[in-house]
Design a protein around this motif. Structure first.
Motif, PDB file in Angstrom:
ATOM      1  N   ASN A 166     -32.408  16.513 -24.198  1.00 38.86           N
ATOM      2  CA  ASN A 166     -33.238  15.376 -24.571  1.00 38.86           C
ATOM      3  C   ASN A 166     -32.893  14.229 -23.619  1.00 38.86           C
ATOM      4  O   ASN A 166     -31.809  13.670 -23.698  1.00 38.86           O
ATOM      5  CB  ASN A 166     -32.932  14.990 -26.032  1.00 38.86           C
ATOM      6  N   PRO A 167     -33.793  13.859 -22.716  1.00 32.20           N
ATOM      7  CA  PRO A 167     -33.441  12.855 -21.703  1.00 32.20           C
ATOM      8  C   PRO A 167     -33.242  11.458 -22.276  1.00 32.20           C
ATOM      9  O   PRO A 167     -32.745  10.579 -21.575  1.00 32.20           O
ATOM     10  CB  PRO A 167     -34.638  12.891 -20.742  1.00 32.20           C
ATOM     11  N   ASP A 168     -33.636  11.247 -23.539  1.00 29.91           N
ATOM     12  CA  ASP A 168     -33.470   9.914 -24.124  1.00 29.91           C
ATOM     13  C   ASP A 168     -32.048   9.645 -24.580  1.00 29.91           C
ATOM     14  O   ASP A 168     -31.714   8.527 -24.968  1.00 29.91           O
ATOM     15  CB  ASP A 168     -34.416   9.746 -25.322  1.00 29.91           C
ATOM     16  N   PHE A 169     -31.225  10.662 -24.579  1.00 27.70           N
ATOM     17  CA  PHE A 169     -29.837  10.483 -25.001  1.00 27.70           C
ATOM     18  C   PHE A 169     -28.942  11.172 -23.984  1.00 27.70           C
ATOM     19  O   PHE A 169     -29.291  12.263 -23.513  1.00 27.70           O
ATOM     20  CB  PHE A 169     -29.630  11.083 -26.407  1.00 27.70           C
ATOM     21  N   PRO A 170     -27.814  10.553 -23.629  1.00 30.06           N
ATOM     22  CA  PRO A 170     -26.956  11.202 -22.630  1.00 30.06           C
ATOM     23  C   PRO A 170     -26.251  12.426 -23.196  1.00 30.06           C
ATOM     24  O   PRO A 170     -26.110  12.565 -24.411  1.00 30.06           O
ATOM     25  CB  PRO A 170     -25.949  10.116 -22.272  1.00 30.06           C
ATOM     26  N   THR A 171     -25.817  13.284 -22.309  1.00 27.53           N
ATOM     27  CA  THR A 171     -24.889  14.334 -22.727  1.00 27.53           C
ATOM     28  C   THR A 171     -23.485  13.744 -22.598  1.00 27.53           C
ATOM     29  O   THR A 171     -23.336  12.565 -22.280  1.00 27.53           O
ATOM     30  CB  THR A 171     -25.013  15.574 -21.820  1.00 27.53           C
ATOM     31  N   ARG A 172     -22.487  14.542 -22.843  1.00 28.33           N
ATOM     32  CA  ARG A 172     -21.122  14.098 -22.592  1.00 28.33           C
ATOM     33  C   ARG A 172     -20.569  14.921 -21.430  1.00 28.33           C
ATOM     34  O   ARG A 172     -21.227  15.832 -20.947  1.00 28.33           O
ATOM     35  CB  ARG A 172     -20.247  14.288 -23.837  1.00 28.33           C
ATOM     36  N   THR A 173     -19.365  14.594 -21.019  1.00 29.32           N
ATOM     37  CA  THR A 173     -18.736  15.396 -19.966  1.00 29.32           C
ATOM     38  C   THR A 173     -17.521  16.103 -20.536  1.00 29.32           C
ATOM     39  O   THR A 173     -17.076  15.802 -21.639  1.00 29.32           O
ATOM     40  CB  THR A 173     -18.251  14.527 -18.795  1.00 29.32           C
ATOM     41  N   LYS A 174     -17.013  16.998 -19.747  1.00 32.71           N
ATOM     42  CA  LYS A 174     -15.755  17.655 -20.094  1.00 32.71           C
ATOM     43  C   LYS A 174     -14.670  16.586 -20.239  1.00 32.71           C
ATOM     44  O   LYS A 174     -14.639  15.628 -19.464  1.00 32.71           O
ATOM     45  CB  LYS A 174     -15.393  18.630 -18.974  1.00 32.71           C
ATOM     46  N   GLY A 175     -13.822  16.754 -21.260  1.00 35.17           N
ATOM     47  CA  GLY A 175     -12.701  15.831 -21.411  1.00 35.17           C
ATOM     48  C   GLY A 175     -12.991  14.608 -22.244  1.00 35.17           C
ATOM     49  O   GLY A 175     -12.235  13.649 -22.214  1.00 35.17           O
ATOM     50  N   VAL A 176     -14.105  14.633 -22.969  1.00 41.23           N
ATOM     51  CA  VAL A 176     -14.482  13.478 -23.784  1.00 41.23           C
ATOM     52  C   VAL A 176     -14.644  13.936 -25.234  1.00 41.23           C
ATOM     53  O   VAL A 176     -15.139  15.026 -25.494  1.00 41.23           O
ATOM     54  CB  VAL A 176     -15.790  12.854 -23.259  1.00 41.23           C
ATOM     55  N   VAL A 177     -14.225  13.067 -26.161  1.00 40.96           N
ATOM     56  CA  VAL A 177     -14.403  13.355 -27.581  1.00 40.96           C
ATOM     57  C   VAL A 177     -15.767  12.819 -28.011  1.00 40.96           C
ATOM     58  O   VAL A 177     -16.236  11.811 -27.489  1.00 40.96           O
ATOM     59  CB  VAL A 177     -13.272  12.689 -28.397  1.00 40.96           C
TER      60      VAL A 177
END
Lengths: 245, 130
Positions: free
Chosen positions: A169-180
């Protein structure tokens, strides 16, 4: 639909209050006009055995990844067996009532959140409106918050989550490795006057969201008229997700 | 004195070899070639090109903190209109192509911003709607 529209009205009211001077841009004075909370009607929810509409809606809205390995899994809202979610509520004679039933659990957006207390970099904090917010930019992945949370509401990204999101969903970011990451009570939707995705998705209207500071809100009406329990209130965290039994 | 030719010739050869990369670039036409960016029509409502070139990262960081920390989600542009403080929603609504705008300059300057590790480019249909 009546419940939903009532919620929408309650939400709108909360937002009118929020935007009425208190949160105007550049304003220094703030007043907590809202205290967001969720009420989950277990009579309506557990009857829908196997329904995961709320979870699917949340995962879609927030790009929540899915890993086959259980240890890697990331959860914002998920199902937990009643006897696990309310381990202290069982008795030999009452557990039949909820045997095999599972209920949706999520971050309780506690009044006294232990995750906030332990975060060494202030990547998570409690907003005036009660939402336990998180700044993914700031998180260093130490996982103290996960250790502190008695509800297991926080997940760590052991692997890059982006390839594991079913539909981005481009309206919300994803997270990256190493993040809670964790449930944010759909603060991005609340800012637009919309109810959380899980609440909107529930066909049974078992999930109700609203403002505890508003005596006329649907959540307050439900808590006035029905018996509600919370998860592990004895820990002093002050959870804001109520379960109507 | 009979070594003069050798010495001068050696020096010329040495200089030619040392400056070979420069001549190579001149011959290839890549010397001082700035990245070609796809620019949108109209004026940027948040600052001049010079300002944006130098400080867009500060602007974005400020927006980020204001939105995430203080829930101050909108900003009034120089044109008097109200905009959402959003990289993907507002900036990319006009700068529609990340590859030929953001990336080209970042590649040229050899900087690696981490924005796109989490933030996603908007869908093309959304761009059209905005």
């Amino acid at each position: 639909m009546a419940g939903l529209s009532a919620l929408a009205v309650a939400g709108k009211r909360g937002f009118d209050a929020l935007t009425d001077g208190g949160r105007a841009e550049g304003a220094t004075e703030r007043r907590p006009a809202a205290r967001w909370a969720m009420v989950i009607d277990l009579r309506k929810c557990v009857n829908e055995g196997g329904c995961t509409d709320c979870i699917a809606a949340c995962d879609r809205a927030h790009n929540v990844p899915h890993f086959d390995e259980r240890a890697h899994d990331v959860k914002w809202i998920w199902r937990e067996p009643f006897e696990k979610a309310f381990a202290d509520h069982g008795s030999p004679y009452t557990e039949d009532a909820f045997k095999g039933a599972s209920l949706p659990v999520l971050c309780n957006h506690c009044d006294n959140p232990p995750c906030v207390r332990v975060c060494p970099v202030k990547a998570t904090w409690k907003r005036d409106d009660g939402i336990v917010m998180m700044d993914y930019h700031r998180c260093i992945g130490c996982r103290y918050c996960m250790a502190a949370c008695p509800y297991g509401a926080r997940s760590f990204n052991w692997l890059d989550p982006r390839p594991r999101v079913k539909e981005l969903n481009p309206d919300f970011p994803t997270r990256t490795k190493g993040v809670v990451e964790m449930c944010n009570f759909c603060e991005e939707r609340l800012a637009k006057g919309r109810a959380p995705a899980c609440v909107e998705a529930c066909g049974e209207q078992a999930l109700v969201f609203g403002n505890l500071h508003d005596p006329g809100s649907e959540v307050r009406r439900l808590l006035r008229t029905r018996h509600a329990i919370r998860r592990k209130p004895e820990l002093g965290t002050g959870p804001n997700v109520y379960y109507l039994v | 004195m009979s070594d003069r030719v050798l010495i001068v010739g050696g020096l010329v050869l040495f200089l030619a070899l040392v400056t070979l990369p420069l001549w190579f670039n001149v011959a290839a036409g890549t010397t001082s070639k700035l990245p070609e960016l796809t620019l949108p029509e109209g004026k940027d409502p948040f600052g001049t090109a010079e300002y944006m070139r130098a400080s867009h990262m500060d602007l974005l960081m400020t927006w980020r903190d204001e939105v995430v920390r203080n829930q101050e989600r909108t900003v009034v542009g120089l044109d008097g209109k109200t905009y959402a403080k959003s990289l993907t929603g507002t900036c990319l609504a006009c700068h529609v192509n990340r590859a030929t705008f953001c990336d080209r300059c970042h590649d040229y300057a050899a900087v690696k911003p981490t924005c796109w590790e989490c933030h996603l480019e908007p869908r093309p249909v959304q761009r059209a709607a905005q």
